[in-house]
Design a protein around this motif. Structure first.
Motif, mmCIF file in Angstrom:
data_model
loop_
_atom_site.group_PDB
_atom_site.id
_atom_site.type_symbol
_atom_site.label_atom_id
_atom_site.label_comp_id
_atom_site.label_asym_id
_atom_site.label_seq_id
_atom_site.Cartn_x
_atom_site.Cartn_y
_atom_site.Cartn_z
ATOM 1 N N LYS A 93 -17.485 -12.545 0.329
ATOM 2 C CA LYS A 93 -16.473 -11.490 -0.036
ATOM 3 C C LYS A 93 -16.397 -11.030 -1.481
ATOM 4 O O LYS A 93 -15.796 -10.082 -1.602
ATOM 5 N N SER B 41 -9.305 -12.064 5.269
ATOM 6 C CA SER B 41 -9.740 -10.927 6.262
ATOM 7 C C SER B 41 -11.298 -10.854 5.794
ATOM 8 O O SER B 41 -11.624 -11.035 4.626
ATOM 9 N N ASN C 106 -13.330 -8.586 4.805
ATOM 10 C CA ASN C 106 -13.897 -7.371 4.192
ATOM 11 C C ASN C 106 -14.311 -7.936 2.833
ATOM 12 O O ASN C 106 -14.223 -8.993 2.217
ATOM 13 N N SER D 146 -8.689 -4.038 4.502
ATOM 14 C CA SER D 146 -8.994 -5.232 5.521
ATOM 15 C C SER D 146 -9.711 -4.288 6.955
ATOM 16 O O SER D 146 -9.450 -3.272 7.209
ATOM 17 N N GLU E 285 -2.275 -7.807 7.556
ATOM 18 C CA GLU E 285 -2.242 -8.990 7.608
ATOM 19 C C GLU E 285 -0.822 -9.881 7.776
ATOM 20 O O GLU E 285 0.058 -8.903 7.711
ATOM 21 N N HIS F 274 -6.324 -4.738 -4.533
ATOM 22 C CA HIS F 274 -6.251 -5.011 -3.012
ATOM 23 C C HIS F 274 -6.257 -3.899 -2.275
ATOM 24 O O HIS F 274 -5.760 -2.625 -2.620
HETATM 25 MG MG MG Z 1 -7.576 -10.018 2.591
#
Ligand code: MG
Ligand code: AMP
Length: 332
Positions: free
Chosen positions: A58, A150, A152, A158, A187, A236
């Motif tokens: 990630k 997640s 991604n 996400s 999420e 994010h």
């Molecule tokens: Mg995440």
């Protein structure tokens, strides 16, 4: 049957493929799988080496701890000190989109010790029992808690589909179980249950209204909450093109972008006389907005649009989670 070539492997989430996925996790590999919220990137939470691969795949900062996915309350008690309020929330909302931060257990049984890399060196652990049948079956067939953020690249929206996982993580993942688009789309709610009253660290599908009926909620300032939640320090959910937020009233947002190819999403239509949108998604409910939010951010960034305008819904119900993701995605 593998129906996506290249180096990644998207397979249908059948019983056979879930069994293969469980073997991969047992031998220290990475599997992406659907949950009711978004797709997760899973590894054996008790294997520090396997968890290290999640951070690497990630590009996730080492100081951002991972959520452990467990089968239920009994399982949770192996890894965490479950106090009265945590237990009340588990009874009310598990299995489901609620992650509870608790003190890590001081058990002498090393099989139950969560390695420090999973916890980012904190004395606490974050646990959730997911509702999705594929996630449940994976946890049960491995016999381990599954660490799964997640699926991604860190900082990106996400993934709500198997293809979005493949687009972001490519061959860094050993197998992607395709269970179709996810139902909730944002999420889990994250709460801190280590103090007298429960603090919401991240809004999600289990809302403040729902939690308030079960436990005493902390009413402190946001600074303190951000301090408790390492994840809030990092950028994010950001698409590759600029994202602007619209409050649903003033027209300036649209006047400013005349001449630019803009994409729009929201519950309301943009002002009709200024609507020159390149692409547009109008949602009929805030639940639909939550479900489609990340999918549309990804679609809009790759459809030839130059910017995205998104309406900020009000904070009721899952609108609180949609607002939170939009504001962070826009960097505001
Ligand atoms: Mg995440
Ligand atoms: P993600 O896995 O990226 O969807 O996010 C997990 C969220 O849970 C992040 O915001 C983390 O900071 C938060 N989290 C996970 N473990 C802990 C913990 N032990 N204490 C506080 N927050 C945590």
């Amino acid at each position: 049957m593998i129906y996506e070539t290249s180096e990644t492997k998207i397979v249908p989430a059948t019983r056979e493929w879930i069994a293969s996925a469980a073997e991969i996790i047992k031998s220290g590999g990475l599997v992406a799988f659907p949950t009711e919220t978004v797709y997760g990137l899973g590894a054996n939470a008790l294997d520090g080496g396997a968890v290290g691969k999640i951070f690497k795949a990630k590009g996730r900062p080492q100081d951002n701890p991972l959520i452990l996915h467990v089968s239920g309350i009994r399982d949770a008690m192996k890894y965490a000190e479950v106090n009265e309020s945590a237990e009340a929330m588990m009874h009310a909302f598990w299995p489901g989109p609620l992650t509870i931060v608790m003190f890590s257990t001081a058990s002498a049984d090393t099989d139950c010790q969560v390695p420090s890399v999973t916890r980012a060196n904190l004395g606490t652990v974050a646990l959730r029992a997911p509702l999705h049948p594929v996630a449940i079956s994976l946890i049960e067939s491995t016999g381990f808690p599954i660490a799964a953020p997640s699926a991604n690249r860190s900082g990106r929206p996400s993934p709500t589909t198997a293809q979005a996982v493949a687009d972001d993580l490519g061959d860094a993942v050993d197998l992607i179980l395709d269970g179709g688009p996810t139902k909730i789309g944002v999420e889990s709610t994250v709460v801190d249950a280590t103090r007298g009253s429960v603090a919401i660290l991240r809004p999600g599908g289990v809302t403040e209204e729902m939690l308030g009926k079960v436990v005493d909620l902390f009413e402190g300032d946001e600074g303190d909450i951000a301090h408790r939640s390492p994840g809030t320090r990092h950028r994010h959910y950001a698409p590759d093109i600029p994202l602007f937020l619209w409050d649903g009233e003033e027209r300036d947002s649209f006047v400013r972008v005349l001449g630019v190819r803009w994409c729009y999403m929201g519950l309301r239509e943009p002002p009709s006389d200024l609507d020159t949108s390149h692409r547009k998604a109008i949602f009929s409910s805030v639940d639909e907005y939550a479900r489609e939010l990340f999918t549309k951010l990804r679609e809009f960034e790759s459809c030839g649009g130059e910017i995205i305008i998104a309406e900020l819904p009000d904070g009721r119900n899952i609108g609180g989670a949609v607002r939170n993701r939009l504001m962070r995605a826009a960097g505001s």
